[in-house]
Design a protein around this motif. Structure first.
Motif, mmCIF file in Angstrom:
data_model
loop_
_atom_site.group_PDB
_atom_site.id
_atom_site.type_symbol
_atom_site.label_atom_id
_atom_site.label_comp_id
_atom_site.label_asym_id
_atom_site.label_seq_id
_atom_site.Cartn_x
_atom_site.Cartn_y
_atom_site.Cartn_z
ATOM 1 N N LYS A 13 45.010 83.763 13.305
ATOM 2 C CA LYS A 13 46.208 84.145 12.702
ATOM 3 C C LYS A 13 46.860 82.867 12.394
ATOM 4 O O LYS A 13 47.691 83.188 11.185
ATOM 5 C CB LYS A 13 47.196 84.726 13.933
ATOM 6 C CG LYS A 13 46.777 86.177 14.115
ATOM 7 C CD LYS A 13 47.948 86.974 14.509
ATOM 8 C CE LYS A 13 47.569 88.514 15.018
ATOM 9 N NZ LYS A 13 46.612 88.482 16.287
ATOM 10 N N GLU A 14 47.053 81.831 13.066
ATOM 11 C CA GLU A 14 47.792 80.554 12.511
ATOM 12 C C GLU A 14 47.095 79.897 11.145
ATOM 13 O O GLU A 14 47.791 79.641 10.370
ATOM 14 C CB GLU A 14 47.646 79.496 13.928
ATOM 15 C CG GLU A 14 48.287 78.186 13.423
ATOM 16 C CD GLU A 14 49.701 78.021 13.652
ATOM 17 O OE1 GLU A 14 50.340 79.202 14.370
ATOM 18 O OE2 GLU A 14 50.250 77.319 13.075
ATOM 19 N N ILE A 15 45.721 80.114 11.103
ATOM 20 C CA ILE A 15 45.055 79.631 10.074
ATOM 21 C C ILE A 15 45.203 80.565 8.885
ATOM 22 O O ILE A 15 45.471 80.132 7.747
ATOM 23 C CB ILE A 15 43.820 79.225 10.273
ATOM 24 C CG1 ILE A 15 43.581 78.082 11.438
ATOM 25 C CG2 ILE A 15 42.903 78.625 9.174
ATOM 26 C CD1 ILE A 15 44.182 76.698 11.405
ATOM 27 N N GLU A 16 45.293 81.725 9.166
ATOM 28 C CA GLU A 16 45.470 82.610 8.055
ATOM 29 C C GLU A 16 46.788 82.534 7.377
ATOM 30 O O GLU A 16 47.152 82.551 6.204
ATOM 31 C CB GLU A 16 45.367 84.234 8.818
ATOM 32 C CG GLU A 16 43.959 84.625 8.605
ATOM 33 C CD GLU A 16 43.824 86.014 9.391
ATOM 34 O OE1 GLU A 16 42.748 86.705 9.010
ATOM 35 O OE2 GLU A 16 44.620 86.538 10.135
ATOM 36 N N ASN A 17 47.957 82.240 8.519
ATOM 37 C CA ASN A 17 49.313 82.115 8.071
ATOM 38 C C ASN A 17 49.206 80.590 7.075
ATOM 39 O O ASN A 17 49.875 80.699 6.048
ATOM 40 C CB ASN A 17 50.318 81.904 9.097
ATOM 41 C CG ASN A 17 50.502 83.222 9.836
ATOM 42 O OD1 ASN A 17 50.280 84.279 9.392
ATOM 43 N ND2 ASN A 17 51.105 83.120 10.887
ATOM 44 N N LEU A 18 48.587 79.688 7.510
ATOM 45 C CA LEU A 18 48.481 78.498 6.741
ATOM 46 C C LEU A 18 47.999 78.516 5.346
ATOM 47 O O LEU A 18 48.463 78.008 4.502
ATOM 48 C CB LEU A 18 47.905 77.326 7.734
ATOM 49 C CG LEU A 18 47.528 75.938 6.939
ATOM 50 C CD1 LEU A 18 48.821 75.225 7.055
ATOM 51 C CD2 LEU A 18 46.416 75.265 7.551
#
Lengths: 419, 71
Positions: A186-191
């Motif tokens: 999720k974090e990397i998708e947001n990034l």
């Protein structure tokens, strides 16, 4: 020999200080690496990568970012590269291996902390490492206490995300790690603004498995007596694996292996002692122990470290119908890495004994970075297990300074005479 | 004493490296020594006896080089 000054300036680097760092490399590399005899021609690729360590690769990261891509810095072999790559992110391993950064690290960290942590914090706060300066996000992990707390300090300088790594290996912990990987996604998708897909993840798993397989092939070749490649060269290949372009790196490791395969049949027996190194990681340009050891009558044939077998052993299963299946496969593969931050960590002792037999080693050097508590406490267990198997063991606890080189040399010399 | 070839960019260096490989001339890619330049990047180390052949290859293939040096 391109002029990268403009690029470094755009990364807000301290150019004057960085110049002092650049000044050290050519001579160091010449005396440690280029002075070796009978190196494989294919090592020229790795000479090239080192020569361009703050040039070509930084330019590539910059081009990637110009096109809207992201770069993420990591510090541990537990952070899954498969996820980063699947989301179009370039991951770079950032652990520091140079004494150059220690002084700056000690400005914000206690002196009695492991040099790897002091160096990577020093590299960031001194703005002298173009890899750090190229990162959109740093990803830490809760391995040892020192790193865990250091990420709080790094976060004051640059965006930092920390993954919670379980400290035990029960079923529950493997599940927790799976959940943690999902949070990381999720974090990397947001990034990136991208969505992870089954296809992307599966391709990424395949790509990184190929890279691991190439490294495994290289290590398999080291099982020959004598090994067709020095420990120093093999260590360099492992270190470069952490930041080089995955496909280009894999292709060049395969080329190196092709050459070494031919070389094996031409090698004459030597009387060098075959040694294993086990313990803490060696980040670029930490070549100290290998350099000292291989200038004596010995060859390092395997490293049971994060810059060795722990990096490439075990592949992620490519089987699975859904994205969740693949994520589970990733969690399961990574939880097989036997790091001393886990309790209990019997798997590591078993690995050391297995590798000692597979690589027919005459002895083992337990390499412990100064003040690395998990590994220094675990020494007793390893010592007892190796004693039971009659495998000679030498403990070397050291940092990145050159002060103790003479003393270490004397101790290894005595060890070689004894075994 | 070692002989070095310096290049304006790594592209030229890699081009020459692949030509030397084709011709069976041994060479070593190395970081550029500080005595020769303060710019980071690759250089090529070669043997004395190959100098004339390498210079011809550089000329024939219009490889951009900064120069040949011995230190």
């Amino acid at each position: 020999m391109g002029d990268y000054r403009k690029l470094w300036e755009s990364l807000q680097m301290d150019l004057e200080k960085h110049d002092a760092l650049c000044a050290v490399l050519p001579e160091l590399y010449d005396s440690v690496y280029l002075s070796q005899e009978d190196r494989a021609d294919a090592m020229n690729y790795f000479n090239f990568v080192i020569s361009e360590v703050h040039g070509l690769r930084i330019e590539e990261l910059n081009n990637h970012r110009q096109k809207g891509g992201k770069v993420v810095g990591t510090f541990c072999v537990y952070v899954p590269d498969e996820i980063l790559n699947a989301l179009g992110v370039i991951g770079v391993g950032l652990c520091g291996g140079s004494q150059f950064w220690i002084e700056d690290g000690e400005k914000v960290l206690p002196r009695n902390l492991c040099p790897l942590i002091k160096a990577f914090v020093g590299a960031k706060i001194s703005a002298t490492c173009p890899y750090f300066q190229s990162c959109d996000l740093l990803v830490g992990e809760t391995t040892c206490d020192g790193k865990k707390k250091a990420y709080e300090i790094l976060a004051e300088y640059t965006p930092t995300y920390v993954m919670e790594l379980p400290q035990m290996k029960r079923e529950k912990d493997i599940k927790d790690w799976e959940e943690e990987i999902k949070r990381f996604i999720k974090e990397i998708e947001n990034l990136t603004g991208k969505k992870l897909t089954y296809e992307n993840l599966k391709n990424s798993i395949k790509l990184i498995n190929r890279k691991r397989r190439a490294l495994k092939r290289l290590y398999e070749l080291r099982k020959n007596t004598p090994s067709p490649i020095s420990g120093l060269d093999a260590l360099l290949v492992s270190q470069i694996a952490f930041y080089d372009d995955i496909e280009r790196f894999t292709e060049n490791v395969e080329k190196l292996c092709d050459e070494l395969e031919k070389k094996v049949s031409t090698l004459k027996p030597n009387n060098k002692k075959r040694l294993m190194v086990t313990g803490t990681p060696m980040a670029i340009p930490n070549w100290k122990l290998h350099h000292i050891t291989e200038n004596l009558n010995a060859q390092i044939v395997v490293e049971e470290t994060c810059t060795g077998t722990r990096y490439f052993e075990n592949e992620v299963s490519e089987e699975g119908e859904t994205i969740d299946d693949l994520i589970r496969n990733i969690a399961q593969r990574y939880m097989k890495i036997n790091c001393a931050c886990f309790t209990p960590n019997e798997g590591r002792v078993e690995d050391i004994i297995r590798l000692a037999q597979e690589y027919k080693v005459d002895g083992v050097i337990y390499y412990n970075l100064s003040f690395c508590q998990p590994y220094s406490v675990e020494y007793k267990k390893v010592e007892r297990a190796l004693k039971d198997k009659n495998i000679p063991l030498l403990l070397i606890e050291t940092d990145y300074s050159t002060e103790d080189v003479g003393q270490i040399k004397t101790r290894i010399e005595a060890f070689l005479e004894m075994i | 004493m070692k002989n070095y070839i310096l290049f304006p960019s790594y592209n030229e260096g890699l081009k020459l490296a692949s030509l030397l490989k084709e011709e069976g001339i041994s060479y070593t890619i190395a970081p550029t020594p500080r005595q020769l330049s303060t710019c980071c990047g690759m250089s090529i180390i070669y043997k004395d006896e190959d100098e004339d052949r390498i210079k011809k290859i550089v000329e024939d293939n219009k490889i951009g080089v900064i120069g040949f040096y011995t230190i």
